[in-house]
Design an enzyme around this catalytic site. Structure first.
Site, short mmCIF file in Angstrom:
data_model
loop_
_atom_site.label_atom_id
_atom_site.label_comp_id
_atom_site.label_asym_id
_atom_site.label_seq_id
_atom_site.Cartn_x
_atom_site.Cartn_y
_atom_site.Cartn_z
CG PHE A 66 -2.21 -0.90 0.95
CD1 PHE A 66 -2.40 -1.58 -0.27
CD2 PHE A 66 -3.17 -1.05 1.93
CE1 PHE A 66 -3.52 -2.39 -0.48
CE2 PHE A 66 -4.30 -1.86 1.72
CZ PHE A 66 -4.47 -2.52 0.53
CG ASN A 97 8.28 -3.25 -0.18
OD1 ASN A 97 7.11 -3.16 0.19
ND2 ASN A 97 8.62 -3.49 -1.44
CG ASP A 154 7.73 -8.85 -0.59
OD1 ASP A 154 8.33 -9.62 -1.33
OD2 ASP A 154 6.81 -8.11 -0.99
CG HIS A 181 11.19 -11.28 -2.81
ND1 HIS A 181 10.33 -10.44 -3.47
CD2 HIS A 181 12.12 -11.63 -3.71
CE1 HIS A 181 10.73 -10.30 -4.73
NE2 HIS A 181 11.83 -11.02 -4.89
CG HIS A 234 6.26 -13.38 -4.83
ND1 HIS A 234 7.52 -13.84 -4.62
CD2 HIS A 234 6.23 -12.12 -4.30
CE1 HIS A 234 8.23 -12.90 -4.00
NE2 HIS A 234 7.47 -11.86 -3.79
CG ASP A 307 3.89 -9.10 -5.10
OD1 ASP A 307 3.99 -8.13 -4.34
OD2 ASP A 307 4.83 -9.52 -5.79
#
Ligand code: DOR
Ligand code: ZN
Length: 428
Positions: A66, A97, A154, A181, A234, A307
């Site tokens: 976001f 992040n 991530d 990640h 992911h 994601d």
């Protein structure tokens, strides 16, 4: 009071798939059964006619960006949650992040304070390492105590296995998930485009599957050693799926995400969609795509996570090499699942819903993802068969970087209800 009438209630957590009405009051589900349209006491404020529609738990996404604080021209917690509601989501976990990265209790509390007033439940991942620099652990005890949903750097891998090991030991003690990640920068030539025939044809450097697989393997071994629960984010390659399958069988406490773009597209997408299809880890071959679908089918990949990664048009216009990686995903996830998994014959609608509700809630220990009397009234009402065309203007997100613009998909979100309030209604 809201009464949802005549819908097909699909609640994978309880195995329900039957026509039921749902009564909602003061933020909770008060009754599930068969009720008259109007109750004589006049307590019902609104009746939603769900005839021909599917009623399910509000979707849960364990992986969104976001951009708040720091890059709020791309998205903020308000527009992000409005986009989530439009996609049928009632609970999301924001990645850490941000700018600066979310690594302190003070910053977490400031964010949580603003998240209280949002239309949906917004939770936060916090960094594993200070400043996401991969060197020094954050104050994981205090951050867990303050309500962090999980720990993740991530966007970046954690290179130093001593740091990973220490983080896993602490996460095990705290009963929290570490979400990874996995892309080793030492094994990456380029970013966001698969190393392979398409990158070669374009004459650009690609991101290899080995970069992902080597860290997936390492961290699964470390998860086995520490007993901590890890989440593989992911997942993009066949061998990553195989490694997770193997280690699940060996008893490792691993959960894993598949994104709609990885189960819908192949590396060819960059040829037509350009930087809109640039994402880390990249979208790979048809073989990788089918492995991800089979991984979802047999439970190796537990859940669908979007994601959702907003970027501006200006940034995406920089082309495949310069543009940042990532695409928005919240408002197309259900339709991509319907179109590419359910209509394509890989899974049933209840199975798709499970991957978007009960499974992520279970993986993260969230009080969400199911429909039960006394539980939170977090509900989505869907038309699984309605076709619609994705348009740039139709997005509620501040950004519109989606490779699916222009595509006609099947499966529409009609209403989203969170804590008993209608937070999204199509065409309103
Ligand atoms: O493509 C990506 N974009 N992958 C990530 O892991 C991070 C994300 C972002 O923040 O834009
Ligand atoms: Zn990531």
């Amino acid at each position: 009071m809201i009464l949802i009438k005549n819908g097909r209630l699909i609640d994978p957590a309880s195995g329900t798939d039957e026509q039921y009405d749902i009564l909602i009051d003061e933020g909770k589900i008060t009754a599930i059964g068969h009720f008259p349209k109007q109750d004589e006491s006049g307590y019902i404020d609104e009746v939603i006619d769900a005839s021909g529609l599917t009623v399910a738990p509000g979707f849960v996404d364990t992986h969104v960006h976001f951009r708040d604080p720091g890059q709020t021209w791309k998205e903020d917690i308000v527009t992000g949650s409005v986009a989530a509601a439009a996609g049928g989501y009632t609970t999301v976990v924001c990645m850490a992040n941000t700018t600066p990265p979310l690594d302190s209790v003070e910053a977490l509390k400031e964010l949580q304070d603003r998240e209280k007033d949002l239309p949906i439940n917004v939770l936060n991942a916090v960094c594993v390492t200070k400043g996401m620099k991969g060197k020094e652990l954050t104050d994981m005890d205090a951050l867990a105590e303050a309500g962090a949903a999980c720990f993740s750097d991530d966007g970046l891998p954690i290179k130093d296995e001593k740091v990973v090991l220490a983080a896993l030991k602490k996460a095990k003690e705290l009963g929290k998930v570490i979400s990874f990640h996995e892309e080793d920068p030492d094994l990456l030539e380029g970013r966001g485009v698969n190393k392979g025939v398409v990158a070669d044809r374009l004459g650009i450097r690609g991101a290899s599957a080995e970069a992902e697989q080597s860290l997936v393997a390492r961290d699964l071994v470390l998860a086995e050693y520490t007993g901590a629960r890890v989440c593989m984010q992911h997942v993009s390659s066949r061998l990553s799926v195989e490694l997770i399958r193997l280690m699940k069988r060996a008893g490792v406490d691993v959960v894993a995400e598949a994104t709609p773009h990885h189960f819908s597209l192949t590396e060819e997408a960059v040829l037509t969609k350009g930087a809109l299809a640039k994402v880390n880890p990249p979208i790979r071959t048809a073989e990788d795509r089918y492995s991800i679908i089979y991984g979802l089918q047999d439970g190796t990949l537990d859940m669908i996570a979007t994601d959702h990664a907003p970027h501006t048009d200006e940034e995406k216009a920089k082309g495949l090499i310069e543009a940042p990686s990532g695409m928005i995903g919240l408002e197309t996830a259900f339709a991509l699942g319907m179109t590419n998994l359910v209509s394509a014959g890989y899974m049933t609608l209840p199975q798709l819903i499970e991957k978007m509700t009960a499974a992520p809630a279970k993986a993260y220990g969230l009080n969400a993802g199911r429909i039960e009397e006394g539980g939170p009234a977090d509900i989505v009402i869907l038309d699984p068969n309605e076709e619609w065309t994705v348009t740039k203007e139709g997005f509620h997100s501040k950004s519109s970087n989606s490779p699916f613009v222009g595509e006609t998909l099947k499966g529409r979100v009609k209403y989203t209800i969170c804590s008993g309030k209608i937070v999204y209604e199509e065409n309103r």
